[in-house]
Design a protein around this motif. Structure first.
Motif, PDB file in Angstrom:
ATOM      1  N   VAL A   1     -65.605 -72.259 165.674  1.00 14.38           N
ATOM      2  CA  VAL A   1     -64.322 -72.835 165.741  1.00 14.38           C
ATOM      3  C   VAL A   1     -63.337 -72.042 164.894  1.00 14.38           C
ATOM      4  N   GLN A   2     -63.607 -71.901 163.751  1.00 15.79           N
ATOM      5  CA  GLN A   2     -62.234 -71.248 162.726  1.00 15.79           C
ATOM      6  C   GLN A   2     -62.179 -69.756 163.206  1.00 15.79           C
ATOM      7  N   THR A   3     -63.120 -69.087 163.580  1.00 13.73           N
ATOM      8  CA  THR A   3     -62.833 -67.841 164.018  1.00 13.73           C
ATOM      9  C   THR A   3     -62.299 -67.498 165.391  1.00 13.73           C
ATOM     10  N   TRP A   4     -62.517 -68.558 166.428  1.00 12.57           N
ATOM     11  CA  TRP A   4     -61.853 -68.632 167.655  1.00 12.57           C
ATOM     12  C   TRP A   4     -60.587 -68.950 167.332  1.00 12.57           C
ATOM     13  N   VAL A   5     -60.039 -69.885 166.276  1.00 20.38           N
ATOM     14  CA  VAL A   5     -58.790 -70.106 166.084  1.00 20.38           C
ATOM     15  C   VAL A   5     -58.073 -68.884 165.481  1.00 20.38           C
ATOM     16  N   GLU A   6     -58.666 -68.233 164.693  1.00 23.63           N
ATOM     17  CA  GLU A   6     -58.117 -67.030 164.185  1.00 23.63           C
ATOM     18  C   GLU A   6     -57.797 -65.969 165.428  1.00 23.63           C
ATOM     19  N   ALA A   7     -58.825 -65.713 166.150  1.00 28.49           N
ATOM     20  CA  ALA A   7     -58.687 -64.838 167.154  1.00 28.49           C
ATOM     21  C   ALA A   7     -57.582 -65.197 168.096  1.00 28.49           C
ATOM     22  N   ALA A   8     -57.512 -66.374 168.457  1.00 25.62           N
ATOM     23  CA  ALA A   8     -56.116 -66.788 169.151  1.00 25.62           C
ATOM     24  C   ALA A   8     -54.962 -66.527 168.675  1.00 25.62           C
ATOM     25  N   TYR A   9     -54.966 -66.899 167.167  1.00 21.82           N
ATOM     26  CA  TYR A   9     -53.835 -66.497 166.358  1.00 21.82           C
ATOM     27  C   TYR A   9     -53.327 -65.172 166.479  1.00 21.82           C
ATOM     28  N   ILE A  10     -54.395 -64.269 166.240  1.00 27.54           N
ATOM     29  CA  ILE A  10     -54.067 -62.789 166.055  1.00 27.54           C
ATOM     30  C   ILE A  10     -53.560 -62.396 167.629  1.00 27.54           C
ATOM     31  N   SER A  11     -54.140 -62.732 168.681  1.00 25.60           N
ATOM     32  CA  SER A  11     -53.806 -62.688 169.930  1.00 25.60           C
ATOM     33  C   SER A  11     -52.224 -63.047 170.266  1.00 25.60           C
ATOM     34  N   LEU A  12     -52.040 -64.213 169.905  1.00 23.10           N
ATOM     35  CA  LEU A  12     -50.699 -64.718 170.055  1.00 23.10           C
ATOM     36  C   LEU A  12     -49.535 -64.085 169.336  1.00 23.10           C
ATOM     37  N   VAL A  13     -50.031 -63.449 168.210  1.00 20.18           N
ATOM     38  CA  VAL A  13     -49.098 -62.869 167.260  1.00 20.18           C
ATOM     39  C   VAL A  13     -48.855 -61.378 167.822  1.00 20.18           C
ATOM     40  N   ASN A  14     -49.986 -60.823 168.133  1.00 18.88           N
ATOM     41  CA  ASN A  14     -49.818 -59.352 168.756  1.00 18.88           C
ATOM     42  C   ASN A  14     -49.135 -59.400 170.086  1.00 18.88           C
ATOM     43  N   ILE A  15     -49.439 -60.170 171.065  1.00 19.10           N
ATOM     44  CA  ILE A  15     -48.811 -60.253 172.364  1.00 19.10           C
ATOM     45  C   ILE A  15     -47.286 -60.610 172.456  1.00 19.10           C
ATOM     46  N   SER A  16     -46.759 -61.503 171.182  1.00 18.84           N
ATOM     47  CA  SER A  16     -45.504 -61.843 171.147  1.00 18.84           C
ATOM     48  C   SER A  16     -44.881 -60.864 170.156  1.00 18.84           C
ATOM     49  N   THR A  17     -45.392 -59.801 169.852  1.00 22.26           N
ATOM     50  CA  THR A  17     -44.999 -58.653 169.050  1.00 22.26           C
ATOM     51  C   THR A  17     -44.111 -59.146 167.562  1.00 22.26           C
ATOM     52  N   LEU A  18     -44.780 -60.321 167.288  1.00 21.30           N
ATOM     53  CA  LEU A  18     -44.141 -60.946 165.949  1.00 21.30           C
ATOM     54  C   LEU A  18     -44.538 -59.952 164.743  1.00 21.30           C
ATOM     55  N   GLY A  19     -45.781 -59.533 164.650  1.00 19.98           N
ATOM     56  CA  GLY A  19     -46.283 -58.428 163.678  1.00 19.98           C
ATOM     57  C   GLY A  19     -45.954 -59.172 162.211  1.00 19.98           C
ATOM     58  N   LEU A  20     -46.553 -60.330 161.873  1.00 20.53           N
ATOM     59  CA  LEU A  20     -46.603 -61.055 160.736  1.00 20.53           C
ATOM     60  C   LEU A  20     -47.229 -60.279 159.858  1.00 20.53           C
ATOM     61  N   GLY A  21     -48.260 -59.470 159.910  1.00 19.96           N
ATOM     62  CA  GLY A  21     -49.023 -58.870 158.888  1.00 19.96           C
ATOM     63  C   GLY A  21     -49.884 -59.536 157.900  1.00 19.96           C
ATOM     64  N   ASP A  22     -50.265 -60.790 158.261  1.00 20.48           N
ATOM     65  CA  ASP A  22     -51.233 -61.674 157.198  1.00 20.48           C
ATOM     66  C   ASP A  22     -52.703 -61.219 157.928  1.00 20.48           C
ATOM     67  N   VAL A  23     -52.736 -60.570 159.041  1.00 16.31           N
ATOM     68  CA  VAL A  23     -54.259 -60.116 159.270  1.00 16.31           C
ATOM     69  C   VAL A  23     -53.987 -58.821 160.000  1.00 16.31           C
ATOM     70  N   VAL A  24     -54.762 -57.796 159.416  1.00 16.10           N
ATOM     71  CA  VAL A  24     -54.617 -56.514 159.713  1.00 16.10           C
ATOM     72  C   VAL A  24     -55.988 -55.995 160.148  1.00 16.10           C
ATOM     73  N   PRO A  25     -55.918 -55.384 161.262  1.00 16.02           N
ATOM     74  CA  PRO A  25     -57.249 -54.802 161.857  1.00 16.02           C
ATOM     75  C   PRO A  25     -57.834 -53.715 161.033  1.00 16.02           C
ATOM     76  N   ARG A  26     -59.044 -53.716 161.012  1.00 16.76           N
ATOM     77  CA  ARG A  26     -59.579 -52.767 159.724  1.00 16.76           C
ATOM     78  C   ARG A  26     -60.573 -51.831 160.319  1.00 16.76           C
ATOM     79  N   SER A  27     -61.091 -51.898 161.646  1.00 17.32           N
ATOM     80  CA  SER A  27     -61.847 -51.096 162.474  1.00 17.32           C
ATOM     81  C   SER A  27     -60.780 -50.072 163.175  1.00 17.32           C
ATOM     82  N   GLY A  28     -61.544 -48.733 163.132  1.00 12.15           N
ATOM     83  CA  GLY A  28     -60.619 -47.752 163.909  1.00 12.15           C
ATOM     84  C   GLY A  28     -60.043 -48.428 165.388  1.00 12.15           C
TER      85      GLY A  28
END
Length: 290
Positions: free
Chosen positions: A101-128
């Motif tokens: 549940v927690q990881t799903w909520v985090e994934a949804a959060y990351i997706s919404l931040v990216n698609i809205s182009t907010l770019g909050l920077g609190d979660v940063v992708p590590r893999s290439g």
């Protein structure tokens, strides 16, 4: 997650994104067609608004709803891609989430931040590859916004042309054009009929290109085409009494244009399967006019 679950989630997310793109393409880039989302949103919104006497809001609300559904499913697709990569694929400024549940909520959060182009920077992708995918989602969000704005900018000029024809027919009716037709010289009558024909053709083409404009209802009867298109038929019948070959030709052309418009409206929205007059009456009734 194991490899099977990871690949399943990633493929499912990609399929959702492909479906969203196809639905947008089918709705906006293919004249005369509607996507699944448009069909699922437009008619229920129209029926519900008529029951609540808020039909004038059906068109704008339905368009906003369609755009929102596209955005929701797009965000869902991207979140399915991110979900298997949490927490190992991202760097978190706070405690990494644990559990499905927690990881799903985090994934949804990351997706919404990216698609809205907010770019909050609190979660940063590590893999290439995630560092490439995240900006792509931002571009997808910008493209969706651009498509939505373009759609609105295309629909409202079509509505303006429809309203202009309705206002003109209403003015002709109130000015007593029907009684004046016998006194008009053939050239003036031909010019009048040809100008109405051109407007009817524009409306039919607009309705074919942007079927959603059907679900926009005018509160002002004088600006409503369903309420006034019947007067075009009345003018046609009056002009048909002329003996001028030029007038009779203009009558046949306008009659054919009205027949084509009636068939298009009937086939797409009413399913009356009746005569032109029956379709005109049903068209007016469906928009709350007599």
């Amino acid at each position: 997650m194991d490899d099977v679950a990871t690949w399943s989630m990633t493929i499912a997310g990609c399929l959702v994104l492909v479906w969203v793109l196809y639905d947008i393409f089918r709705t906006l880039a293919r004249p005369g067609t509607q996507g699944l989302v448009s069909k699922a949103v437009l008619r229920p919104t129209w029926k519900l608004s008529r029951q609540r006497r808020r039909a004038a809001l059906a068109g704008p609300i339905a368009m906003l709803g369609i755009i929102a559904v596209w955005g929701m499913f797009a965000a869902l697709g991207w979140s399915l891609i991110y979900w298997p990569q949490i927490p190992s694929g991202f760097t978190f400024t706070s405690t990494p989430p644990e559990g499905l549940v927690q990881t799903w909520v985090e994934a949804a959060y990351i997706s919404l931040v990216n698609i809205s182009t907010l770019g909050l920077g609190d979660v940063v992708p590590r893999s290439g590859w995630l560092r490439l995918v995240s900006p792509l989602e931002a571009l997808f969000g910008l493209a969706l916004l651009t498509v939505a704005l373009s759609w609105v900018m295309q629909v409202y000029p079509a509505l303006t042309r429809r309203r202009a024809l309705a206002v003109r027919l209403d003015l002709l009716r109130r000015a007593g054009a029907y009684d004046s037709i016998p006194d008009l010289d053939p050239a003036s009558l031909v010019q009048l009929l040809e100008s109405i024909t051109a407007s009817v053709i524009d409306v039919r083409v607009d309705l074919h290109e942007y079927a959603e404009i059907y679900f926009f209802r005018e509160d002002d009867t004088g600006a409503s085409l369903p309420a006034n298109i019947g007067f075009a038929v009345t003018l046609l019948e009056a002009a048909a009494k002329s003996t001028s070959p030029a007038v009779l030709l203009a009558v046949r052309v306008l009659g054919t244009a009205l027949d084509d418009l009636a068939r298009s409206v009937d086939a797409k929205f009413l399913d009356v399967s009746g005569t032109r007059d029956e379709v005109v009456i049903a068209y007016a009734a469906d928009h709350g006019h007599t």
